[in-house]
Write a protein that holds these residues in place. Structure first.
Motif, mmCIF file in Angstrom:
data_model
loop_
_atom_site.group_PDB
_atom_site.id
_atom_site.type_symbol
_atom_site.label_atom_id
_atom_site.label_comp_id
_atom_site.label_asym_id
_atom_site.label_seq_id
_atom_site.Cartn_x
_atom_site.Cartn_y
_atom_site.Cartn_z
ATOM 1 N N VAL A 20 20.421 15.128 -31.626
ATOM 2 C CA VAL A 20 20.473 15.444 -33.057
ATOM 3 C C VAL A 20 21.488 16.561 -33.249
ATOM 4 C CG1 VAL A 20 19.171 16.179 -35.083
ATOM 5 C CG2 VAL A 20 18.040 14.869 -33.266
ATOM 6 N N SER A 21 22.457 16.327 -34.116
ATOM 7 C CA SER A 21 23.405 17.399 -34.457
ATOM 8 C C SER A 21 23.143 17.826 -35.892
ATOM 9 C CB SER A 21 24.854 16.954 -34.262
ATOM 10 O OG SER A 21 25.163 15.917 -35.157
ATOM 11 N N VAL A 22 23.175 19.137 -36.103
ATOM 12 C CA VAL A 22 22.885 19.718 -37.420
ATOM 13 C C VAL A 22 24.070 20.577 -37.832
ATOM 14 C CG1 VAL A 22 21.296 21.170 -38.737
ATOM 15 C CG2 VAL A 22 20.444 19.775 -36.824
ATOM 16 N N VAL A 23 24.565 20.361 -39.047
ATOM 17 C CA VAL A 23 25.684 21.145 -39.570
ATOM 18 C C VAL A 23 25.290 21.714 -40.923
ATOM 19 C CG1 VAL A 23 28.091 21.096 -40.331
ATOM 20 C CG2 VAL A 23 27.363 19.684 -38.397
ATOM 21 N N LEU A 24 25.523 23.027 -41.088
ATOM 22 C CA LEU A 24 25.313 23.662 -42.393
ATOM 23 C C LEU A 24 26.665 23.836 -43.057
ATOM 24 C CD1 LEU A 24 22.678 26.430 -41.609
ATOM 25 C CD2 LEU A 24 22.331 24.290 -42.823
ATOM 26 N N ARG A 25 26.739 23.477 -44.316
ATOM 27 C CA ARG A 25 27.996 23.609 -45.058
ATOM 28 C C ARG A 25 27.721 24.293 -46.383
ATOM 29 N NH1 ARG A 25 31.578 19.364 -43.185
ATOM 30 N NH2 ARG A 25 31.846 19.958 -41.023
ATOM 31 N N ASN A 26 28.686 25.129 -46.790
ATOM 32 C CA ASN A 26 28.616 25.733 -48.108
ATOM 33 C C ASN A 26 29.952 25.506 -48.779
ATOM 34 O OD1 ASN A 26 28.607 27.387 -50.360
ATOM 35 N ND2 ASN A 26 27.248 28.870 -49.397
ATOM 36 N N GLY A 27 29.969 24.741 -49.839
ATOM 37 C CA GLY A 27 31.215 24.363 -50.501
ATOM 38 C C GLY A 27 31.904 25.486 -51.235
ATOM 39 N N GLU A 28 31.248 26.673 -51.361
ATOM 40 C CA GLU A 28 31.861 27.767 -52.119
ATOM 41 C C GLU A 28 32.884 28.535 -51.298
ATOM 42 O OE1 GLU A 28 28.880 30.220 -53.772
ATOM 43 O OE2 GLU A 28 27.979 28.600 -54.922
ATOM 44 N N PHE B 201 13.865 26.950 -43.842
ATOM 45 C CA PHE B 201 15.121 27.583 -43.424
ATOM 46 C C PHE B 201 15.795 28.335 -44.578
ATOM 47 C CE2 PHE B 201 15.352 24.060 -40.125
ATOM 48 C CZ PHE B 201 14.814 24.863 -39.147
ATOM 49 N N ALA B 202 15.459 27.982 -45.814
ATOM 50 C CA ALA B 202 15.967 28.685 -46.995
ATOM 51 C C ALA B 202 17.496 28.775 -47.001
ATOM 52 C CB ALA B 202 15.350 30.082 -47.086
ATOM 53 N N PHE B 203 18.167 27.685 -46.736
ATOM 54 C CA PHE B 203 19.634 27.666 -46.758
ATOM 55 C C PHE B 203 20.125 27.209 -48.131
ATOM 56 C CE2 PHE B 203 20.262 23.067 -46.722
ATOM 57 C CZ PHE B 203 19.036 22.626 -46.252
ATOM 58 N N GLU B 204 21.386 27.550 -48.437
ATOM 59 C CA GLU B 204 22.029 27.070 -49.658
ATOM 60 C C GLU B 204 23.184 26.160 -49.249
ATOM 61 O OE1 GLU B 204 23.236 30.110 -52.347
ATOM 62 O OE2 GLU B 204 21.311 31.135 -52.214
ATOM 63 N N GLY B 205 23.391 25.090 -49.964
ATOM 64 C CA GLY B 205 24.476 24.174 -49.627
ATOM 65 C C GLY B 205 23.922 22.899 -49.023
ATOM 66 N N ASN B 206 24.606 22.374 -48.030
ATOM 67 C CA ASN B 206 24.237 21.085 -47.443
ATOM 68 C C ASN B 206 23.851 21.232 -45.978
ATOM 69 O OD1 ASN B 206 25.004 19.686 -49.836
ATOM 70 N ND2 ASN B 206 27.131 19.889 -49.200
ATOM 71 N N MET B 207 22.794 20.532 -45.585
ATOM 72 C CA MET B 207 22.442 20.418 -44.172
ATOM 73 C C MET B 207 22.664 18.956 -43.793
ATOM 74 S SD MET B 207 18.900 21.067 -42.077
ATOM 75 C CE MET B 207 19.086 22.821 -41.858
ATOM 76 N N LEU B 208 23.601 18.733 -42.873
ATOM 77 C CA LEU B 208 23.933 17.374 -42.449
ATOM 78 C C LEU B 208 23.279 17.101 -41.098
ATOM 79 C CD1 LEU B 208 27.756 17.534 -43.251
ATOM 80 C CD2 LEU B 208 25.897 16.820 -44.756
ATOM 81 N N LEU B 209 22.497 16.040 -41.013
ATOM 82 C CA LEU B 209 21.829 15.654 -39.765
ATOM 83 C C LEU B 209 22.445 14.360 -39.265
ATOM 84 C CD1 LEU B 209 18.077 16.232 -40.690
ATOM 85 C CD2 LEU B 209 19.491 17.654 -39.228
ATOM 86 N N ASN B 210 22.755 14.320 -37.975
ATOM 87 C CA ASN B 210 23.267 13.095 -37.366
ATOM 88 C C ASN B 210 22.437 12.840 -36.108
ATOM 89 O OD1 ASN B 210 24.858 10.895 -36.843
ATOM 90 N ND2 ASN B 210 26.370 12.075 -35.696
ATOM 91 N N ILE B 211 21.829 11.673 -36.009
ATOM 92 C CA ILE B 211 20.950 11.358 -34.879
ATOM 93 C C ILE B 211 21.563 10.218 -34.075
ATOM 94 C CG2 ILE B 211 18.629 10.647 -34.191
ATOM 95 C CD1 ILE B 211 17.684 11.715 -36.942
ATOM 96 N N HIS B 212 21.747 10.481 -32.767
ATOM 97 C CA HIS B 212 22.310 9.467 -31.872
ATOM 98 C C HIS B 212 21.240 9.025 -30.880
ATOM 99 C CE1 HIS B 212 25.089 7.360 -29.256
ATOM 100 N NE2 HIS B 212 24.555 8.018 -28.239
ATOM 101 N N ASN B 213 21.086 7.704 -30.708
ATOM 102 C CA ASN B 213 20.116 7.144 -29.749
ATOM 103 C C ASN B 213 20.901 6.440 -28.656
ATOM 104 O OD1 ASN B 213 18.081 5.927 -28.380
ATOM 105 N ND2 ASN B 213 17.138 4.968 -30.174
ATOM 106 N N ASP B 214 20.680 6.828 -27.388
ATOM 107 C CA ASP B 214 21.470 6.238 -26.298
ATOM 108 C C ASP B 214 20.825 4.991 -25.688
ATOM 109 O OD1 ASP B 214 19.382 7.201 -24.824
ATOM 110 O OD2 ASP B 214 20.601 8.504 -23.533
#
Length: 199
Positions: free
Chosen positions: A32-40, A12-25
């Motif tokens: 699965v939720s995916v969030v991209l964050r860039n602190g700059e 994916f060649a992203f910069e910053g953080n990729m946050l993964l959250n996995i929920h099992n019912d």
């Protein structure tokens, strides 16, 4: 057990953080939720982007997770890049605007200094007056052109910062106030659309 999960993530060649959250019912369904964050990004909505979510069984996610995620991740990376560019241009505009004000004030001071010249310098003073007025007009035209160009690029905050002060150009006050209202209206519309996108 060997997997290539992280090799796939690295494509994916992203910069910053990729946050993964996995929920099992507990019924075999995973979300699965995916969030991209860039602190700059400090003053924009870049860190409030909604998560990308994908659901399915473990087998379905093994087969389709990266395929389904590729397009939204690329779009999000593009949006974050645009926000970073916007942030940099905003910072530049904030730094540049005082310089433009100083130049305009310097032109006015030259004009005022010429008023105190001796009467025998009448022709020299007229030439200086013309030069100062021409310089003031040049600064005005440059600022208006830049504001127009920035507004076309939807950089409304920077465009507003570029507009000359009506107090320094009273003969153009009506034009300047009209232009300010137009850009402000466009900015409010853009901000609403951005907010709707983030909601």
């Amino acid at each position: 057990m060997k997997t290539n999960f992280f090799e796939q993530i690295s494509t994916f060649a992203f910069e910053g953080n990729m946050l993964l959250n996995i929920h099992n019912d507990n019924k075999g369904q995973l979300t699965v939720s995916v969030v991209l964050r860039n602190g700059e990004i400090s003053a924009t909505a870049g860190n409030t982007l909604p998560p990308m979510t994908i659901g399915g069984t473990a087998t379905e996610l093994d087969e389709a997770f990266f395929t389904e995620l590729t397009t939204p991740v690329k779009q999000t990376i593009g949006l974050i890049h645009n926000l970073e560019t916007y942030q940099k241009e905003l910072d530049k505009a904030k730094n540049k605007n005082p310089q433009n004000i100083k130049k305009a004030k310097a032109a006015i001071e030259i004009d005022e200094d010429n008023d105190s010249d001796e009467p025998d310098d009448l022709f020299a003073r007229q030439a200086d007056d013309k030069q100062a007025k021409a310089e003031k007009k040049r600064l005005y035209d440059e600022a208006m052109e830049k504001a127009k160009e920035l507004a076309k690029q939807m950089k409304y905050t920077e465009a507003l910062a570029q507009l000359p002060d009506p107090a320094e150009y009273p003969e153009q006050a009506e034009v300047l106030n009209k232009k300010r209202r137009e850009i402000q209206t466009s900015k409010e519309t853009y901000d609403k659309l951005t907010q709707q996108f983030n909601d």
